[in-house]
Scaffold this active site. Structure first.
Site, PDB file in Angstrom:
ATOM      1  N   LYS A  37       0.915  -1.188   0.078  1.00 30.45           N
ATOM      2  CA  LYS A  37       0.015   0.020   0.101  1.00 30.45           C
ATOM      3  C   LYS A  37       0.950   1.421   0.079  1.00 30.45           C
ATOM      4  CE  LYS A  37      -4.122  -1.462   1.954  1.00 30.45           C
ATOM      5  NZ  LYS A  37      -5.477  -1.175   3.038  1.00 30.45           N
ATOM      6  N   LYS A 212     -21.963   9.200  14.915  1.00 28.39           N
ATOM      7  CA  LYS A 212     -21.845   8.288  13.898  1.00 28.39           C
ATOM      8  C   LYS A 212     -22.391   7.269  14.011  1.00 28.39           C
ATOM      9  CE  LYS A 212     -19.418   6.494  10.659  1.00 28.39           C
ATOM     10  NZ  LYS A 212     -19.882   6.782   9.269  1.00 28.39           N
ATOM     11  N   LEU A 258     -34.756   4.665   0.797  1.00 27.80           N
ATOM     12  CA  LEU A 258     -36.085   4.071   0.830  1.00 27.80           C
ATOM     13  C   LEU A 258     -36.223   2.995  -0.342  1.00 27.80           C
ATOM     14  CD1 LEU A 258     -38.957   6.330   1.968  1.00 27.80           C
ATOM     15  CD2 LEU A 258     -38.006   4.417   3.186  1.00 27.80           C
ATOM     16  N   GLY A 261     -34.523  -3.642  -1.648  1.00 29.25           N
ATOM     17  CA  GLY A 261     -33.640  -4.453  -2.350  1.00 29.25           C
ATOM     18  C   GLY A 261     -33.221  -5.722  -1.769  1.00 29.25           C
ATOM     19  N   CYS A 268     -19.467  -0.759   6.770  1.00 28.44           N
ATOM     20  CA  CYS A 268     -19.937   0.129   7.961  1.00 28.44           C
ATOM     21  C   CYS A 268     -21.359  -0.266   8.560  1.00 28.44           C
ATOM     22  CB  CYS A 268     -19.968   1.422   7.486  1.00 28.44           C
ATOM     23  SG  CYS A 268     -18.382   2.266   7.144  1.00 28.44           S
ATOM     24  N   ARG A 335     -17.088  -6.284   1.319  1.00 31.26           N
ATOM     25  CA  ARG A 335     -17.348  -6.800   2.682  1.00 31.26           C
ATOM     26  C   ARG A 335     -18.942  -6.939   2.829  1.00 31.26           C
ATOM     27  NH1 ARG A 335     -12.973  -2.731   5.499  1.00 31.26           N
ATOM     28  NH2 ARG A 335     -13.533  -1.383   3.662  1.00 31.26           N
TER      29      ARG A 335
HETATM   30  P1  NAD Z   1      -9.468  -0.157   6.001  1.00 33.65           P
HETATM   31  O1  NAD Z   1      -9.393  -1.603   6.185  1.00 33.65           O
HETATM   32  O2  NAD Z   1      -9.894   0.268   4.439  1.00 33.65           O
HETATM   33  O3  NAD Z   1      -8.116   0.634   6.206  1.00 33.65           O
HETATM   34  C1  NAD Z   1      -7.709   0.455   7.559  1.00 33.65           C
HETATM   35  C2  NAD Z   1      -6.080   0.488   7.086  1.00 33.65           C
HETATM   36  O4  NAD Z   1      -5.344   0.551   8.346  1.00 33.65           O
HETATM   37  C3  NAD Z   1      -5.619  -0.724   6.420  1.00 33.65           C
HETATM   38  O5  NAD Z   1      -4.772  -0.107   5.063  1.00 33.65           O
HETATM   39  C4  NAD Z   1      -4.592  -1.141   7.428  1.00 33.65           C
HETATM   40  O6  NAD Z   1      -3.552  -1.811   6.726  1.00 33.65           O
HETATM   41  C5  NAD Z   1      -4.237  -0.272   8.319  1.00 33.65           C
HETATM   42  N1  NAD Z   1      -3.827  -0.561   9.362  1.00 33.65           N
HETATM   43  C6  NAD Z   1      -4.003  -1.597  10.290  1.00 33.65           C
HETATM   44  N2  NAD Z   1      -3.436  -1.316  11.656  1.00 33.65           N
HETATM   45  C7  NAD Z   1      -2.601  -0.650  11.338  1.00 33.65           C
HETATM   46  C8  NAD Z   1      -1.554   0.123  12.317  1.00 33.65           C
HETATM   47  N3  NAD Z   1      -1.275  -0.492  13.585  1.00 33.65           N
HETATM   48  N4  NAD Z   1      -0.771   1.265  11.888  1.00 33.65           N
HETATM   49  C9  NAD Z   1      -1.004   1.752  10.438  1.00 33.65           C
HETATM   50  N5  NAD Z   1      -2.030   1.039   9.614  1.00 33.65           N
HETATM   51  C10 NAD Z   1      -2.881   0.068  10.322  1.00 33.65           C
HETATM   52  O7  NAD Z   1     -10.781   0.666   6.714  1.00 33.65           O
HETATM   53  P2  NAD Z   1     -11.373   1.619   6.456  1.00 33.65           P
HETATM   54  O8  NAD Z   1     -12.904   1.236   5.524  1.00 33.65           O
HETATM   55  O9  NAD Z   1     -10.617   3.052   5.943  1.00 33.65           O
HETATM   56  O10 NAD Z   1     -12.114   2.030   7.822  1.00 33.65           O
HETATM   57  C11 NAD Z   1     -11.360   2.535   8.884  1.00 33.65           C
HETATM   58  C12 NAD Z   1     -12.159   3.138  10.090  1.00 33.65           C
HETATM   59  O11 NAD Z   1     -13.009   4.038   9.439  1.00 33.65           O
HETATM   60  C13 NAD Z   1     -13.247   2.115  10.626  1.00 33.65           C
HETATM   61  O12 NAD Z   1     -13.404   2.447  12.032  1.00 33.65           O
HETATM   62  C14 NAD Z   1     -14.395   2.265   9.856  1.00 33.65           C
HETATM   63  O13 NAD Z   1     -15.714   1.752  10.645  1.00 33.65           O
HETATM   64  C15 NAD Z   1     -14.431   3.966   9.813  1.00 33.65           C
HETATM   65  N6  NAD Z   1     -15.064   4.281   8.674  1.00 33.65           N
HETATM   66  C16 NAD Z   1     -15.103   3.605   7.362  1.00 33.65           C
HETATM   67  C17 NAD Z   1     -15.965   4.220   6.406  1.00 33.65           C
HETATM   68  C18 NAD Z   1     -16.038   3.659   4.858  1.00 33.65           C
HETATM   69  O14 NAD Z   1     -16.962   3.950   4.121  1.00 33.65           O
HETATM   70  N7  NAD Z   1     -15.114   2.538   4.997  1.00 33.65           N
HETATM   71  C19 NAD Z   1     -16.712   5.125   6.307  1.00 33.65           C
HETATM   72  C20 NAD Z   1     -16.822   5.987   7.873  1.00 33.65           C
HETATM   73  C21 NAD Z   1     -16.054   5.427   8.719  1.00 33.65           C
END
Ligand code: NAD
Length: 447
Positions: A37, A212, A258, A261, A268, A335
């Protein structure tokens, strides 16, 4: 004013947030534990599919505003604000797994021990109420020997972006929520959002955390609600889209979320509703609406298979096309996608499945593999010689398909619309059997 930001976790949220802050002139270092990454980001390539993100990476990197590293300690040392954007998955029992957040907090705490300058630590990950103050703040204080408020700032800044529209959403938010322990922490975070005219809500970390969860739970509940109405409509010979239109025109309800589906998925809604439910139960105030929301959603993808069975009978040896694998259009995220239980059920009942998706096939292959499942790159290869199709993800390219195209490719004539994107009468006019979630057969009323 330009700020120096370290973003721990460079996934959907961390990378989009980092790139968007950089696009507004802030200097951002993204930290991740996955070397590929980091290499990709530093080469200007986005490891995830998000419209507009690659352009943002190229642009901000050429200006020297965005970098990625595996070295968390150096990144934290350099930064004025350190964001935690690591995953917060569900445990087996649905409760939140905070181990990534705790690990990041330990690293930040150890680094802060040596720090000479004030830093504000900001939780961006979605975490259950109380986590920022009682877990993140506590770990950092224990590791660093320093005091929140006196030696470092602490805040919670939830993210509301939608995958597939992440950059657009981040740059045009409906609101920014900043839950801070004190005015200094609040001001530091607010300075990053100077470019937006959206309302900024100033609150406590625990309130921000709950905002949230409450937002995601409400939206998920709205989807499960209309799906319950949809399943009932089928018995009445009523079309749920007319019902949704009729209630959505009430401005207190609104037409958004609404659409009946095959249920909600993604990284999330399922985990956040489960985590909030589990937390409420743990505190002795079980939120039963959340439990029902999840139960309805678990059943919903399989409604498509039930509709199919009503038309085709036994599925043994039948060739079924599945259009769409990602949990929603414009993302490669698999997911909790509805396609997973649908395909598993079809295979379990003896069908041969031909599946396609514009971009999610590589991710789907990691989750779903079986001798009765084949992936195809094109719609025509997928539909060829199939007895029926199920539309699972409403990608634009599937929405544009005409009944004539479908009829010319399939050997059968059954179309199951799991997202209610097509006009039933057009399909029926061309001799196809159309069944959609929430669309009762008028000849099949139970009343
Ligand atoms: P993700 O899995 O896409 O990304 C998380 C990243 O963190 C990964 O690249 C992983 O390798 C990295 N990581 C894990 N442990 C680490 C560490 N110790 N040090 C550095 N990097 C580390 O997850 P995401 O979808 O970005 O979600 C992250 C958070 O945001 C979650 O809590 C999620 O609920 C929240 N969130 C996600 C969304 C969404 O649409 N995906 C929207 C709002 C909030």
């Amino acid at each position: 004013m330009s700020k120096k930001v370290a973003m721990i976790g460079a996934g959907y949220v961390g990378l989009v947030t980092g790139a968007c802050f950089a696009s507004q002139g802030h200097r951002v270092i993204c930290v991740d534990v996955v070397p590929e990454k980091v290499e990709q980001i530093n080469a200007g390539i986005t490891p995830i599919f998000e419209p507009g993100l690659e352009d943002l990476l190229t642009h901000t990197r050429s200006e020297g505003l965005l970098n990625a590293t595996l070295d968390a300690v150096s990144a934290i040392k350099e930064a004025e604000l350190v964001f935690i954007a690591v995953p917060t998955p569900s445990k087996e029992d649905g409760s939140i797994d905070l181990s990534f957040v705790e690990e990041a907090s330990h690293t930040i705490g150890r680094t802060l021990k040596e720090a000479e300058h004030w830093k504000t630590i900001v939780v961006k990950s979605t975490v259950v109420p109380g986590t920022t103050e009682n877990i993140v703040g506590k770990i950092i204080e224990e590791e660093s020997g320093k005091k929140r408020g006196a030696d470092f700032g602490l805040a919670m800044n939830p993210e509301f972006l939608k995958e597939g529209k992440a950059v657009e959403d981040f740059l045009n938010p409906d609101r920014v929520v900043i839950g801070a322990i004190d005015p200094k922490s609040f001001d530091e975070v607010k300075a990053l959002y100077e470019w937006t005219e959206a309302p900024v809500l100033k609150t406590t970390p625990t309130t921000a955390e709950l905002i949230k969860y409450a937002a995601n739970s409400f939206l998920a509940m709205k989807i499960s609600f209309i799906n319950e109405i949809a399943n009932y409509c089928e018995l009445l010979g009523v079309d749920v889209s007319e019902v949704a239109q009729g209630i959505g025109l009430d401005e207190r309800i609104s037409p958004k979320f609404l659409r009946a589906g095959a249920g909600f998925g993604g990284s999330c809604f399922p985990k956040d509703v489960a985590a909030l439910y589990s937390h409420s139960k743990h505190l002795g105030r079980e939120m039963r609406l959340l439990k029902a929301t999840l139960e309805v959603n678990k059943r919903q993808p399989l409604r498509t298979v039930e509709l199919l069975r009503e038309e085709i009978g036994a599925l043994t040896e039948k060739s079924i096309a599945v259009l769409g694998l990602a949990f929603k259009p414009d993302t490669d995220d698999m997911r909790e996608a509805a396609s997973i239980p649908i395909i598993r059920k079809l295979i379990e009942e003896g069908a041969m499945v031909k599946a396609t998706d514009p971009i999610a096939i590589p991710n789907a292959q990691k989750i779903l593999s079986h001798s009765n499942l084949e992936y195809y790159e094109t719609i025509s290869d997928t539909l060829k010689n199939t007895d029926a199709l199920i539309l699972v993800t409403e990608w634009e390219m599937f929405k544009q398909l005409t009944p004539l195209e479908i009829k010319s490719l399939m050997r059968g004539n059954i179309v199951i619309d799991g997202r209610r994107v097509w006009k039933p009468e057009l399909f029926q006019k061309h001799g196809l059997i159309y069944r959609g979630i929430g669309l009762g057969r008028r000849d099949n009323k139970s009343i």
